[in-house]
Design a protein around this motif. Sequence first.
Motif, PDB file in Angstrom:
ATOM      1  N   UNK A 190     -10.348  -9.313   9.136  1.00  0.00           N
ATOM      2  CA  UNK A 190      -9.327  -9.370   8.086  1.00  0.00           C
ATOM      3  C   UNK A 190      -9.967  -9.136   6.716  1.00  0.00           C
ATOM      4  N   UNK A 239     -12.462  -1.008  18.061  1.00  0.00           N
ATOM      5  CA  UNK A 239     -13.768  -1.405  17.513  1.00  0.00           C
ATOM      6  C   UNK A 239     -13.719  -2.848  17.045  1.00  0.00           C
ATOM      7  N   UNK A 240     -13.010  -3.658  17.779  1.00  0.00           N
ATOM      8  CA  UNK A 240     -12.841  -5.056  17.376  1.00  0.00           C
ATOM      9  C   UNK A 240     -14.194  -5.744  17.296  1.00  0.00           C
ATOM     10  N   UNK A 241     -14.336  -6.570  16.269  1.00  0.00           N
ATOM     11  CA  UNK A 241     -15.574  -7.342  16.141  1.00  0.00           C
ATOM     12  C   UNK A 241     -15.416  -8.663  16.872  1.00  0.00           C
ATOM     13  N   UNK A 242     -16.510  -9.094  17.480  1.00  0.00           N
ATOM     14  CA  UNK A 242     -16.470 -10.350  18.233  1.00  0.00           C
ATOM     15  C   UNK A 242     -17.431 -11.353  17.612  1.00  0.00           C
ATOM     16  N   UNK A 243     -17.085 -12.623  17.752  1.00  0.00           N
ATOM     17  CA  UNK A 243     -18.098 -13.651  17.541  1.00  0.00           C
ATOM     18  C   UNK A 243     -17.835 -14.731  18.565  1.00  0.00           C
ATOM     19  N   UNK A 244     -18.837 -15.233  19.167  1.00  0.00           N
ATOM     20  CA  UNK A 244     -18.735 -16.163  20.297  1.00  0.00           C
ATOM     21  C   UNK A 244     -17.761 -15.641  21.358  1.00  0.00           C
ATOM     22  N   UNK A 245     -17.857 -14.370  21.659  1.00  0.00           N
ATOM     23  CA  UNK A 245     -17.081 -13.724  22.714  1.00  0.00           C
ATOM     24  C   UNK A 245     -15.586 -13.622  22.445  1.00  0.00           C
ATOM     25  N   UNK A 246     -15.132 -14.109  21.293  1.00  0.00           N
ATOM     26  CA  UNK A 246     -13.716 -13.961  20.978  1.00  0.00           C
ATOM     27  C   UNK A 246     -13.572 -13.074  19.738  1.00  0.00           C
ATOM     28  N   UNK A 247     -12.363 -12.579  19.538  1.00  0.00           N
ATOM     29  CA  UNK A 247     -12.113 -11.687  18.405  1.00  0.00           C
ATOM     30  C   UNK A 247     -12.444 -12.400  17.100  1.00  0.00           C
ATOM     31  N   UNK A 248     -13.200 -11.719  16.262  1.00  0.00           N
ATOM     32  CA  UNK A 248     -13.571 -12.314  14.979  1.00  0.00           C
ATOM     33  C   UNK A 248     -12.523 -11.931  13.932  1.00  0.00           C
ATOM     34  N   UNK A 249     -11.352 -12.588  14.029  1.00  0.00           N
ATOM     35  CA  UNK A 249     -10.223 -12.201  13.186  1.00  0.00           C
ATOM     36  C   UNK A 249     -10.550 -12.316  11.704  1.00  0.00           C
ATOM     37  N   UNK A 250     -11.260 -13.372  11.333  1.00  0.00           N
ATOM     38  CA  UNK A 250     -11.449 -13.593   9.896  1.00  0.00           C
ATOM     39  C   UNK A 250     -12.339 -12.520   9.279  1.00  0.00           C
ATOM     40  N   UNK A 251     -13.420 -12.160   9.969  1.00  0.00           N
ATOM     41  CA  UNK A 251     -14.273 -11.121   9.406  1.00  0.00           C
ATOM     42  C   UNK A 251     -13.574  -9.769   9.377  1.00  0.00           C
ATOM     43  N   UNK A 300      -5.286  -5.299  12.785  1.00  0.00           N
ATOM     44  CA  UNK A 300      -5.501  -4.977  14.198  1.00  0.00           C
ATOM     45  C   UNK A 300      -5.584  -3.468  14.399  1.00  0.00           C
TER      46      UNK A 300
END
Lengths: 420, 249
Positions: B119, B105-117, B99
């Motif tokens: 990480x 500069x958090x990455x998003x996918x489908x408008x939510x945080x893309x935690x896996x990418x 985090x």
Amino acid sequence: MSEKLALNTGHEGTTRDQLASYFSRLKAGDMGPLPAVGAAVLLMALFSLLSNVFLTPINLTNLLVQSATLIMLTSALVFVILLAEIDLSAGVTFGTGMAIFVKLNQSSPNTWILNLLLAFVFGFAVGWFMGFFVAKIGVPSFVISLALYLAFPGVMLIILGEGGILTLQVPEVMAIMNGTMPLWAGWLLLALCLAATAAMSLWDRARRLKANLPVRPLPLLGMKLGGVAVIGAVIVQICNIDRRQGGLLSATDPNYHPIQGMPIVVPFVVVILFICTFMLDRTRFGRHLYAVGGNPEAARRAGIKVAKIRMTAFIICSTLAMIAGVFNVSRIGNVESGAGKSIVLEGVAAAVVGGVSLFGGRGRLAYAALGAFVISTIDNGLGLLGVPAGLNFIITGSVLLIAATIDALARKRAGGTLLR
Amino acid sequence: MSAPVIQLTGITKSFGPVDVLKGVNLVVNPGKVTALVGDNGAGKSTLIKGLAGVQPYDQGTVLFEGKEVHLTTPRQASALGIEVVYQDLALCENLDIVQNMFLGREELSQLTLDESNMEFAAVKALESLSVKTVKSVRQKVSSLSGGQRQTVAIARTVLRDAKVVILDEPTAALGVAQTEQVLNLVRRLADKGIAVIIISHNLIDVFKVADDIAVLYLGNMVAQLKTSETNHNDVIGYITGIKGSKETK
Ligand SMILES: Nc1ncnc2c1ncn2[C@@H]1O[C@H](COP(=O)(O)OP(=O)(O)O)[C@@H](O)[C@H]1O
Ligand SMILES: [Mg+2]
């Protein structure tokens, strides 16, 4: 899982490894919701020993309904407490909003939906106003919200007029806290909760697998779902028992309402908690909220618009508080000048009992809601025991102090960085 | 040898009547560690703040990869690939390593945080710097040691595809072992082709890690030396003003 990563991600190992690391985190002082869960269980055991009414379906359902207002208000407060701010006026803001609502209903009862909407606009505006003073001008939130806390009871008095009290005449709103759903609806709600939990977990899992990351063993998800299912089933079943049997209300009572089925307010609370948790855990806004709460300077340097986050948090807080107001007026049936004055401190206490740090950046919404349930249980149980109101306040205060102390000691053991 | 990534010529900066930088020249090369040394008040921080876009210079030219640029905001500097790791690190202790590395500069996918990418990318960035000491990338920063925090702050610049990384006294608060770790990290950062500027008061560290040593004395760049062609006493002479100005190259 394909290649092995150079570093751990916390998802590695068997179910047994995962449980072991969970227990070692507990030992290290990272207790999560356990103190609040422990308090809830302990209090419920204690009250069921001391009062033979406490465990009756009618009282437990009643407790569920009673706690809804505090749970909503606490959830609202969490947004500002996570920023190490405070909103002492959240209670009187909803009081004033509801005063506007019932007053407008007097002259134009048919547009009650619009009137209600205006109350929410008022909440939004109050949040904006407070956020502006805090984020743009730099007035401490304690001070600006204290100012509103002092002013709004006066505003309510002016709106409500000489009598200082107006009754709510909207059956649809009354139904929220007093109506019940058909028996099957309770089970449907539980099924939806389970489905949503499972879907989110499996979605996360799929994304991790796609990114070549290790995933936790599936049995852990099974345990989580099993836990939710058991607790949920007990609650639904209790709500579905016919509360007329051995209940306190007689069928001839004029206030008589359906006495079987889940209270209508429950799905409202569940959905709102779900949306707020989603916002805090899975959106950029939520991440930035925690960042600003943890270290505003670091957040600013990372390019986060700190003032905007602060404004937004206050707006969310006041707007969500209005929902607590709706629950409150629905339950009591009227609005008095001074409505919401005392409950706000209970809301702060509930957040602390649920492990949300007043220093900002630490704590979870669901646990704060649990804290609200604990405080409501105390209110409910002591009420049943006929304890004088004075003692009630003293006990609530003591519980807050104990919770905060347990929390502080646990953190100290976990490394003590918070206390520096 | 590749072209310099940064070339400062005739940089001046005054605060009112006080001239803090009096026509400073500096050359920073990719893949090299340039140490910036000088006594307290020599103007090191002021020089760095100009590069970071925090406090623009008054006069002088800044060439970035051969092209003249005007650095007036941090965002602009960051867009060019200039990242600063400040002494107080600017980490959120309540957030975990991943985090923090993606903060702002958090990455998003489908408008939510893309935690896996995020990480995965964080693990890869730490891996590329051969970081092995952290227990899990999902550890909260509050549970990390000083050296590990410094590591996270430095690794963050790798994620941001920095071309120039400026480190302000990265080892000042660290013990012997952790200092060693961080210096190794600085070396690996340069080995990835990044130009590293390191401010340090510790000449032992400087000689261990730096390729070039630039010495500021009362707002003048009195020397820019190759580490291999100089020694402690020389550098101390320039820092204290005993030796006069000698701009090499
Ligand atoms: N914002 C400022 N206003 C006035 N004087 C400043 C300011 N920033 C730095 N200075 C002065 O500039 C000189 C150089 O400071 P600095 O760049 O911080 O030196 P160093 O980092 O090498 O110790 C000092 O004399 C300091 O007092
Ligand atoms: Mg300095």
